[in-house]
Design a protein around this motif. Structure first.
Motif, PDB file in Angstrom:
ATOM      1  N   LYS A 208      45.904 128.798  -2.488  1.00  0.00           N
ATOM      2  CA  LYS A 208      46.815 128.825  -1.887  1.00  0.00           C
ATOM      3  C   LYS A 208      47.073 127.547  -1.185  1.00  0.00           C
ATOM      4  O   LYS A 208      46.248 126.726  -1.063  1.00  0.00           O
ATOM      5  CB  LYS A 208      46.888 129.999  -0.548  1.00  0.00           C
ATOM      6  N   ASP A 209      48.367 127.235  -0.182  1.00  0.00           N
ATOM      7  CA  ASP A 209      48.502 125.967   0.428  1.00  0.00           C
ATOM      8  C   ASP A 209      47.586 125.797   1.771  1.00  0.00           C
ATOM      9  O   ASP A 209      47.725 126.834   2.665  1.00  0.00           O
ATOM     10  CB  ASP A 209      49.925 125.757   0.689  1.00  0.00           C
ATOM     11  N   PHE A 210      46.995 124.683   1.799  1.00  0.00           N
ATOM     12  CA  PHE A 210      46.207 124.439   3.065  1.00  0.00           C
ATOM     13  C   PHE A 210      47.118 124.341   4.170  1.00  0.00           C
ATOM     14  O   PHE A 210      48.141 123.475   4.142  1.00  0.00           O
ATOM     15  CB  PHE A 210      45.250 123.486   2.665  1.00  0.00           C
ATOM     16  N   GLN A 211      46.831 124.462   5.465  1.00  0.00           N
ATOM     17  CA  GLN A 211      47.431 124.152   6.514  1.00  0.00           C
ATOM     18  C   GLN A 211      47.025 123.077   7.510  1.00  0.00           C
ATOM     19  O   GLN A 211      47.514 122.791   8.437  1.00  0.00           O
ATOM     20  CB  GLN A 211      47.572 125.445   7.616  1.00  0.00           C
ATOM     21  N   GLY A 212      45.960 122.369   6.865  1.00  0.00           N
ATOM     22  CA  GLY A 212      45.352 121.108   7.647  1.00  0.00           C
ATOM     23  C   GLY A 212      44.600 121.686   8.840  1.00  0.00           C
ATOM     24  O   GLY A 212      44.685 120.941   9.826  1.00  0.00           O
TER      25      GLY A 212
ATOM     26  N   LEU B 175      47.219 115.908   6.696  1.00  0.00           N
ATOM     27  CA  LEU B 175      45.928 116.764   7.024  1.00  0.00           C
ATOM     28  C   LEU B 175      45.524 117.825   5.989  1.00  0.00           C
ATOM     29  O   LEU B 175      44.680 117.765   5.756  1.00  0.00           O
ATOM     30  CB  LEU B 175      46.018 117.434   8.424  1.00  0.00           C
ATOM     31  N   GLU B 176      46.508 118.371   5.223  1.00  0.00           N
ATOM     32  CA  GLU B 176      46.119 119.286   4.241  1.00  0.00           C
ATOM     33  C   GLU B 176      45.647 118.693   3.134  1.00  0.00           C
ATOM     34  O   GLU B 176      44.965 119.414   2.230  1.00  0.00           O
ATOM     35  CB  GLU B 176      47.346 120.057   3.946  1.00  0.00           C
ATOM     36  N   THR B 177      45.511 117.265   2.982  1.00  0.00           N
ATOM     37  CA  THR B 177      45.151 116.794   1.731  1.00  0.00           C
ATOM     38  C   THR B 177      43.581 116.208   1.832  1.00  0.00           C
ATOM     39  O   THR B 177      42.986 115.753   1.000  1.00  0.00           O
ATOM     40  CB  THR B 177      46.012 115.608   1.155  1.00  0.00           C
ATOM     41  N   ILE B 178      43.029 116.308   3.070  1.00  0.00           N
ATOM     42  CA  ILE B 178      41.811 115.901   3.414  1.00  0.00           C
ATOM     43  C   ILE B 178      40.590 116.879   2.867  1.00  0.00           C
ATOM     44  O   ILE B 178      40.718 118.187   3.105  1.00  0.00           O
ATOM     45  CB  ILE B 178      41.557 115.746   4.838  1.00  0.00           C
TER      46      ILE B 178
END
Length: 1827
Positions: free
Chosen positions: A1443-1447, A1810-1813
């Protein structure tokens, strides 16, 4: 060489002078041995003959070269003698305004009688930590040297300050104590240093008084011991006093005062608390009005009283005791007003109810009757009875004064005791520095007992001083292994024996005091009888029998015997003391209660204390009955004892000497009286120091300094690699007498005058070189001038000649023009006449020619016609004749030819009969035929040409005929036309006549119209001109108005802009000031907070004291903490070795930094490539899984063949993963085995990085293993699904499948597929075997290389052991660097190989997956529909899509301490900065805050933010001295602050975000308050960063910017003194400019690596450059040896290198360059010309960044390095001061090097989503998860 050889023409000498003591003169001719007279010329031009002493034949002293005048150390002078010392001191004092000068080990301080700005805290900081010879002479330098020697040698120190009254002893001692209090600090918070300084106002008020020589003269001697602990911090002090001048209490000479405290009391009499003391004006009291000068100019006694009371309070003397002190002092004043009335010659009385006595009794609490009685009577005791005897008025007055003196002395002792109690420390004293402020040698017109004691003390001190100087000289000679020869120096032991030995002056005085009828006269006679003519130092005056003379070391002093006995006895009536002891005033009782127990009463040592040495000498216990005897000790006896104890203390310490000189007796500022100065120099021992130094080898040079100075005297071939041998060879050639110098281990020793001789040779050679250079340059200049003049002359000639030529050309042109005008004028006249004549001629000619032409035409016509007729006739006749002749000719030719032909025919017939003839004929015929043929051709040609000519003639004839015909026709037509024209001419003439009439009429009309038009035009032009004039006026008015409006607008605009700029600047300044004030308050708050934490820790430690030997550390401390910091519980003794161990590791770390960074970059790139491949592989696998899942949903499960391929795939994956894991384990093991201790150490960056990379790869393999296990479980579940239906083996299943196939073709296809699969697997197996063999071979190669490396290491070790220690260290460092480089390269290659292997395996996996997929599709096509229906459907595990992260990051509340521990406390900045994105901890913390905000949990947010801030403070407290740690957390704190702003939801910050970032904004909480807290924390970290940076740079700045000679050979080395300067030649441990630039590169690299904001980096660099410039300029202003032209060049070059560094780093706009402007201007000031008024104006305009004090200081300190330079004149400096008097700048001399610019944190949003960290596993944050 002999000194007499230096007395050559123009040599300068000193001759005695009665007024100026010494005068300078110049020799007019060379001195020759045996001359009795020297010819001299004085400086004013007067010539004289100087006669030499016939006995001694001593030559006058030589004068030093001008280059040495004004030296900091008198021992640096070439000639050491009295006039040189005096002149040097005068030049420094008068010209340079320098009051301090070294004289060997002595600091000479001249009282300027003016407040100088050289004692501020900035000056103290500048001298702190500096070597004594590196800075200009100062009392602070002596104090620093004492402090440093105390810490270094573990030996107590003493500073002995001596001098005349008014010379500045007390002030010098005060400043020395202030220095100790400032630089050392106190070991507790009791403000001990403030108490030590506070003792000065108290002791000055009760022990100092105004004298004729000094307004604040100390009337007692004191020795203050300042105690220090083991860490050399002040813990306390102790004061000992000597010989208080008690007589001043009751008597003051003219223009003098009593002690200050009495006048302070009188000035404060109006205060309410002083009403009971009943005080009044100072002129009211007898004890304060005798001097007639109760007021000191510039001193407010009331204010001084306030300071005294404040000091008492600080020292623990409460208000009650203070009022008691003032009560006793007031009582003394009133006692002095008590008057007596004589009854007779032997008795006196006091009037009844005498007011002064009444007040005295009330204040003292005693009975009036008793006191009045015993003031007029005394008790006499005999053996049998006691009786009371009245006393005379004079005796009563003396008894009253003795009582007043006794009370004051007791009070003085009491105050000293209480001051010592307040300064006493309970902490054990480790060492001390004593400051002795004692009276200097005194001689007056009338010298009494006080002067005798003072001079006796100075004799003892001078003896100690002489012995110390002698000892230092001996130690220096022995250290340098110079043959020791006994130096004859003045020993004053005979004088001391005369005073203190048995039957000495003091012994006889005490004996006389014991005699009942002893008197001053009898004592004088005993002295004469005992010592006169027996002791050479004792004399009797000629005119007196009541005086004696002693020859002291300084001078002869005549003492008057009158009063010696009385002052020695110091008698006080016992009955008066008993009355005071019966007082009701408790404090008065305290003064007298221990009188009998005192070991040294006030009369002996007024402080009431015995001098104790450092060895804690305790007095013996007094026996019963001994107290009275002790009390009877005389003043002289007790003073002698206390002096002996003082000398014991001084001999047990290392002394430092300060000699204070009084420049004049009138207290004029900066006025030098040579007579008084010489008198004091002789008295204080300075000249004796010079004499001792000059007796041996006074001049001393190190070999390197000597080589640098006298390199010019050597040739290139004389310079050897061994400097010592080079210097020896040079000296042997220059000085033939080897006794004139000696070679020591490190120095060359010269006798007096030899350095001057060498300087003369050097100056002569330089002068010759200069003359040669001047000759060449002047020749070049003259040639250049000549060429310039020649060129100018040629140019002038060219222009003159050009002008003349132009004038001549103009004349020629004018002449030619005149001629042309004449020509044209004449031509016009002639032409006009010609035209008239021509017109008439033409008319005539036309008429005549017409007539002739007509006649000729008629004639021609007739002739033509006749010719035509003749032509035709003659033609016919010619043709007839021709035809007749032609016929006849042809007939004749025919006849003749026929006859000839017949003849020829006969001949031919005859010839034809013979062949020969025929042949000959043929030959001839051929030729003839050819000739005939040619002739025929020629005739044909002639014929043709003739024919053509004929044709042409015919054509011409016809043409001419036609032409003539046409001419005739034309003439006929012309004739007709002429007739017609004649008619037309007539008509036209008539027409012309008519037109002429009309033209005449038209012209008249035109003339009328033109006249009217002219008139109208004139009127119009007049009107237009008037309008134009009006328009011009209007335009001028308009322009004037516009200009005024424009000027007004411009003025208003400029005014507004100026006001706006000023207001803006003011607002900016106010803002910066406010910001600076706020940040300073924040810094103070931080300091107090740290202090609070330390106190809390101390309290905790005190509550639970651990066992000795074991100190427990915090559990949160990292195991590798020693890399960055030390535990706070480490003791002082443990601290030092740990720091010494830490420093080498810190120095070794940057050795392979550049290589390490390259390797790190490569590792990062490989990691990113691996990650991308991994992502692509995962994506492909997910896609394959999704495809497979869809196929499985559409059809039944796989058959047995599919299971077979799945198993094959699983086995392949397992084998490959095992292989990868084994290889990685082997690599890790190899690293652990191969790496050296330095590389494998926890702090080694290369090992840590590679280990983290291997760990990440290992984790990836673990993930692959889990995937294999999942695949295996899926296969097992599929097998279990098939087994219930088919319980047979796999072969049975395959047989059933084979049976179910429709035909054999399907079996063949399946067999072929399996066969291909087996073949593929075999090839893979072979390739793996081959790779395994290759790896085995590689490992063998590595083993072989390790063996070779081991052998090489052994060889290098053997070689290194043969090298000297310095070369061994350098070789080992070089080898270490090479080894680390090779190992890092090997590790990088291995890592690349591993990455290649991983990529290769991934490709193989992809190939396998593709082939298996194709095979599965082929097999599924061969399965029948019935078979598909019969198979059961089993559920398959389908992987969930990520799922997509929200940072956000989620963590449990209980895990918050772990989060802070792993992310803040235990985090290593170096590893994070290298491997991870900058600011990662800040991003992680903010993502955790976002999740807490998302949950709307305010408690969690508050707790997390508080823990974060406290954690950062804690880690900075532990590792606050590590630049990387502070920089790392400053960067992360700023990033955290920026994140809170960026995602706060405020519009001002949101506009910088992407739409995705705006979705991540905080939704529930406003954290603005925490943003302020974080901003404050960032300010604190920034200030801490600046402090760390300053501590690192501080040792480098002075050495690199000032002392190091960046441009070699520019700076000259002057003769050094005893206090040797720091050499400018770079040693191994010397910092250079390159060291500073390397350190700046390190700072910049670390900050950039940590991702610090660029604007913040600029502010750090600006602050760094400010510190560099300020420290450099401050040292320049305090070092006279640095203020030279060459040093200015060095500084400018160094600054240019720093600017170049700024340009390289793109930091020129940071404002750092502007902070160096004061230093740049100071360097320019050293280099510019400093002579004329124009130079002064240029300097004033150039040095706008320097204050007036700094400019004047630099000009005063400017010192020529060579004698060819000139000093700055005093008049020029005064001109500068006059020009700068209106400049409003700070009077402060030094720049504030501790000043920190206010810091700002500009908003810097992050573009990172932030979601890519990703959170790396190396951080150990597995307990948090991404949301």
């Amino acid at each position: 060489m002999a000194v007499s050889e230096l007395y050559t023409k123009y040599a300068r000498v000193w001759i005695p002078d009665p007024e100026e003591v010494w005068k300078s003169a110049e020799l007019l001719k060379d001195y020759k041995q045996g001359d009795k007279v020297i010819q001299l010329r004085l400086e004013e031009g007067k010539e004289l003959e100087y006669c030499l002493d016939p006995k001694t034949k001593e030559l006058p002293p030589l004068r030093n070269p001008d280059i040495l005048v004004g030296e900091n150390d008198l021992t640096a002078l070439s000639y050491l003698h009295e006039p040189a010392v005096l002149h040097n001191l005068k030049v420094r004092f008068i010209d340079s305004k320098l009051i301090y000068t070294y004289c060997g080990i002595v600091l000479v301080a001249i009282n300027p009688y003016e407040q100088l700005p050289i004692y501020g805290e900035d000056i103290i900081n500048a001298y702190s930590g500096q070597n004594m010879g590196d800075m200009d002479p100062h009392i602070f330098a002596v104090a620093e040297e004492a402090y440093k020697q105390m810490a270094r040698d573990e030996r107590n120190q003493s500073i002995i300050v001596s001098g005349e009254s008014g010379a500045g002893k007390t002030v010098s001692a005060k400043y020395a104590m202030r220095y100790f209090a400032t630089v050392s600090g106190s070991a507790s918070e009791a403000n001990v240093e403030e108490k030590v300084l506070a003792s000065n106002p108290i002791m000055e008020s009760i022990g100092n008084a105004k004298t004729t020589r000094n307004d604040n003269s100390s009337r007692f001697g004191k020795y203050i011991e300042i105690g220090f602990d083991k860490r050399y911090r002040i813990i306390g002090a102790n004061m000992r006093t000597y010989l208080l001048e008690k007589s001043r209490v009751v008597f003051q000479a003219e223009e003098e005062r009593n002690y200050h405290i009495f006048y302070q009391l009188c000035a404060s009499a109006a205060l309410p608390e002083f009403k009971t003391l009943r005080l009044g004006n100072a002129n009211y009291f007898h004890y304060t009005k005798q001097g007639g000068s109760p007021v000191i100019d510039g001193i407010d006694d009331a204010k001084e009283m306030v300071h005294t009371r404040q000091a008492c309070t600080l020292l623990g003397i409460n208000d009650l005791y203070q009022m008691g002190i003032f009560r006793i002092l007031a009582g003394i004043l009133h006692l002095g007003n008590v008057g007596f009335t004589s009854r007779d010659a032997d008795s006196c009385t006091i009037p009844q109810k005498h007011e002064p006595l009444t007040i005295f009794c009330d204040l003292m609490g005693v009975e009036y009757q008793e006191m009045s009685h015993w003031l007029c009577h005394r008790k006499l005791a005999t053996a049998s009875e006691t009786y009371i005897k009245p006393i005379s008025k004079l005796q009563a007055i003396n008894a009253r004064d003795a009582l007043a003196k006794h009370i004051y002395a007791k009070l003085f002792n009491w105050i000293v005791d209480h001051v010592n109690k307040a300064l006493h420390s309970t902490i054990k004293q480790h060492s001390f520095i004593g400051v002795l402020d004692i009276y200097g040698f005194e001689t007056f017109e009338i010298n009494s007992f006080e002067q005798f004691c003072i001079n006796y003390a100075n004799e003892k001190l001078q003896q100690q001083f002489n012995m110390h100087v002698f000892k230092l000289e001996q130690e220096e000679y022995m250290k340098e292994q110079i043959p020791w020869t006994l130096i004859d120096f003045y020993d004053n032991q005979p004088c001391i024996n005369l005073i203190e030995a048995k039957l000495g002056i003091l012994d006889l005085l005490d004996e006389e005091c014991k005699m009942p009828k002893g008197s001053d006269d009898s004592w004088a006679q005993k002295l004469y009888n005992t010592h006169l003519k027996k002791c050479a130092l004792f004399e009797k005056p000629r005119m007196s029998n009541k005086a004696f003379i002693i020859q002291h070391f300084a001078d002869k002093v005549e003492y008057q015997c009158e009063g010696f006995l009385e002052k020695n006895k110091d008698t006080v009536y016992e009955e008066q003391i008993k009355v005071l002891k019966s007082s009701k005033f408790k404090m008065l009782l305290e003064l007298f209660q221990d009188e009998e127990k005192a070991l040294s009463p006030t009369s002996a040592t007024p402080s009431g204390r015995t001098l104790l040495s450092r060895t804690a000498v305790k007095p013996a216990k007094a026996k019963p009955g001994q107290a009275s005897k002790e009390h009877k000790k005389t003043v002289g006896h007790q003073f002698r004892n206390s002096l002996h104890l003082l000398m014991e203390t001084l001999n047990a310490t290392t002394p430092h000497y300060v000699r204070c000189i009084k420049p004049n007796d009138f207290k004029f500022p900066f006025t030098f009286d040579e007579k008084r100065a010489v008198q004091q120099l002789r008295a204080c021992g300075v000249l004796e120091t010079i004499r001792i130094s000059a007796a041996g080898f006074p001049s001393r040079w190190t070999y390197q300094e000597f080589f640098s100075r006298y390199r010019v005297l050597m040739k290139q071939k004389d310079v050897l690699s061994d400097r010592k041998q080079t210097c020896k060879n040079l000296l042997e050639n220059l000085i033939l007498n080897k006794d004139k110098y000696q070679f020591g281990k490190t120095k060359i020793f010269f006798r007096a005058g030899q350095v001057a001789y060498l300087e003369k040779i050097r100056a002569d050679k330089l002068r010759v070189a200069c003359i040669r250079i001047q000759k060449t340059i002047r020749g070049w200049l003259m040639r250049k001038k000549y060429l310039r003049m020649r060129k100018a002359a040629i140019t002038i000639q060219r222009y003159v000649r050009g002008y003349q030529a132009r004038c001549y050309a103009k004349f020629l042109r004018r002449t030619r023009a005149a001629i042309i005008i004449q020509k044209f004028q004449r031509m016009y006249v002639v032409r006009k006449r010609y035209h008239l004549m021509r017109a008439a001629t033409i008319v005539l000619q036309s008429l005549l020619r017409g007539y002739i032409a007509r006649n000729k035409y008629q004639q021609m016509l007739r002739e033509h016609k006749a010719i035509i007729i003749q032509k035709h006739v003659r033609g016919w006749l010619a043709r007839v004749c021709y035809h007749r002749s032609l016929k006849a000719i042809v007939y004749l030719q025919c006849c003749y030819r026929r006859m000839m032909a017949k003849r020829e025919l006969k001949k031919l017939k005859i010839e034809a009969r013979s062949v020969e003839r025929y042949k000959k004929l043929n030959i001839g015929m051929e030729n003839k035929i050819m000739q005939l043929q040619r002739k025929v051709d020629e005739q044909n040609k002639d014929y043709k040409s003739l024919l053509e000519k004929l044709t042409n003639l015919e054509t011409t004839y016809s043409t001419e005929t036609e032409k003539l015909r046409s001419d005739v026709e034309r003439l006929r037509i012309s004739e007709e036309e002429a007739k017609n024209a004649t008619n037309r001419v007539n008509t036209l003439q008539e027409e012309i006549t008519r037109l002429r009439k009309e033209l005449h009429q038209t012209q008249s009309e035109k003339k009328t119209i033109e006249e009217w038009a002219d008139k109208y035009k004139q009127e119009t032009e007049q009107l237009v001109s008037e309008l134009k004039e009006q328009n011009t006026l209007l335009k001028k008015e308009k322009e004037e108005l516009n200009r005024r409006i424009h000027d007004q607008a411009k003025e208003m605009t400029e005014t507004m802009e100026k006001k706006l700029v000023e207001e803006t600047k003011q607002l900016e300044l106010d803002l910066n000031d406010e910001r600076l004030r706020y940040q300073n308050l924040l810094n103070e708050f931080s300091r107090l907070e740290e202090r609070y934490e330390d106190l809390k820790d101390e309290v905790n430690l005190m509550v639970s004291i651990p066992k000795p030997g074991h100190k427990r550390t915090d559990s949160t401390h990292s195991s590798n903490e020693s890399e960055y910091t030390f535990s706070s519980e480490i003791t002082e003794t443990e601290d030092l070795p740990l720091r010494m161990e830490q420093e080498p590791s810190e120095k070794k770390a940057p050795l392979d930094m550049s290589l390490f960074l390259k390797l790190q970059k490569r590792v990062t790139e490989l990691e990113q490539e691996k990650q991308s491949l991994q992502d692509e592989l995962d994506r492909k696998e997910e896609q394959a899984l999704r495809t497979k899942t869809r196929e499985e949903e559409e059809r039944p499960p796989m058959r047995g063949a599919e299971l077979e391929y799945e198993s094959l795939k699983r086995q392949e994956l397992e084998s490959e993963n095992k292989k990868l894991k084994n290889e990685l384990n082997e690599l890790q093991k190899a690293l652990l085995e191969k790496s050296s201790p330095e590389v494998t150490a926890p702090g080694a960056p290369a090992y840590r990085v590679l280990l983290e990379q291997l760990t990440s790869v290992s984790e990836e393999l673990e993930v692959r293993k889990e995937e294999v296990l999942i695949l295996r479980s899926q296969l097992v579940s599929q097998k279990e699904a098939i087994q219930p239906k088919n319980t047979m083996t796999d072969s049975t299943i395959l047989l059933e499948d084979v049976q179910k196939m429709k035909d054999k073709g399907e079996i063949a296809q399946a067999y072929i597929g399996l066969k291909e699969t087996n073949r593929l697997l075999e090839s893979q197996l072979q390739s793996q075997k081959k790779s395994h063999d290759n790896e085995l071979e590689a490992l063998r190669g590595e083993i072989q290389s390790l063996k070779e490396e081991n052998n090489r290491q052994q060889q290098l070790l053997a070689q290194n052991l043969q090298l000297p220690p310095e070369a061994r260290i350098e070789a080992s460092l070089q080898h270490e660097i090479t080894r680390l480089t090779n190992e890092n390269l090997d590790l990088m290659e291995q890592l690349e190989k591993q990455d290649k292997t991983v990529r290769k395996l991934k490709k193989q996996l992809k190939v396998f997956a593709k082939k298996i997929g194709e095979l599965e599709v082929g097999q599924m096509e061969n399965i029948s529909p019935g078979q598909i229906i019969d198979e059961p459907i089993r559920p398959v595990n389908i992987p969930r899509k990520e799922k997509d992260f929200q940072g956000m990051l989620e963590y449990k509340k209980d895990d918050e301490p772990k989060l802070v521990k792993y992310l803040i406390l235990d985090l290593k900045p170096r590893g994070v900065a290298v491997n991870l994105i900058p600011g990662l901890p800040a991003y992680i913390l903010f993502m955790c805050v976002r999740h807490a905000d998302y949950l709307n949990d305010d408690q969690k947010v508050r707790s997390l933010l508080t823990s974060t801030i406290n954690g950062i403070k804690k880690v900075l407290k532990k590792r606050g001295d590590d630049f990387e740690t502070v920089s790392f957390w400053l960067s992360n704190t700023c990033r955290f602050l920026h994140c809170l702003k960026q995602y706060s939801g405020e519009e001002g910050f949101m506009k910088h975000n992407t739409p995705r970032q705006n979705e991540h904004c905080l939704t529930n909480f406003d954290l603005a308050e925490y943003r302020q807290v974080l901003s404050d924390l960032a300010i604190q970290i920034y200030q801490q960063l600046i402090r760390v940076l300053e501590n690192i740079l501080q040792p480098m700045i002075v050495s690199g910017m000032l002392e190091h000679e960046t441009i070699q050979g520019v700076s000259g080395v002057k003769p050094p003194g005893l206090r040797k300067r720091t050499s400018s030649i770079a040693d191994e441990g010397t910092y250079t400019l390159d060291s500073i630039i390397r350190q700046l590169n390190t700072f910049h690299f670390v900050m950039c690596q940590h991702g610090m904001d660029p604007e913040l980096i600029k502010q750090v660099i600006k602050q760094t450059f400010y510190i560099t410039g300020a420290v450099t300029l401050n040292n320049l202003l305090l070092r006279k040896d640095m203020c030279s032209w060459s040093k200015g060049m060095q500084i400018r070059y160094n600054v240019s290198q720093l600017e170049e560094w700024l340009r390289d780093k793109n930091l020129m706009n940071s404002g750092a360059k502007e902070t160096l402007e004061p230093l740049i201007q100071a360097a320019q000031l050293l280099q510019v010309k400093k002579k004329t008024d124009e130079d002064a104006e240029a300097i004033c305009s150039m040095c706008n960044a320097l204050t007036t004090a700094q400019i004047v200081k630099v000009l005063n300190l400017y010192t020529p390095v060579n004698e060819f330079e000139e000093r700055v004149s005093i008049s020029f400096i005064r001109t500068i001061q006059m020009r700068l008097r209106d400049r409003k700048d700070s009077p402060q001399l030094l720049m504030d090097a501790k000043h920190i610019f206010p810091v700002t944190f500009p908003f810097n949003p992050s573009s990172l989503a932030l979601e890519t960290i990703q959170i790396p596993a190396s951080l150990g944050l597995a307990f948090i998860s991404r949301v």
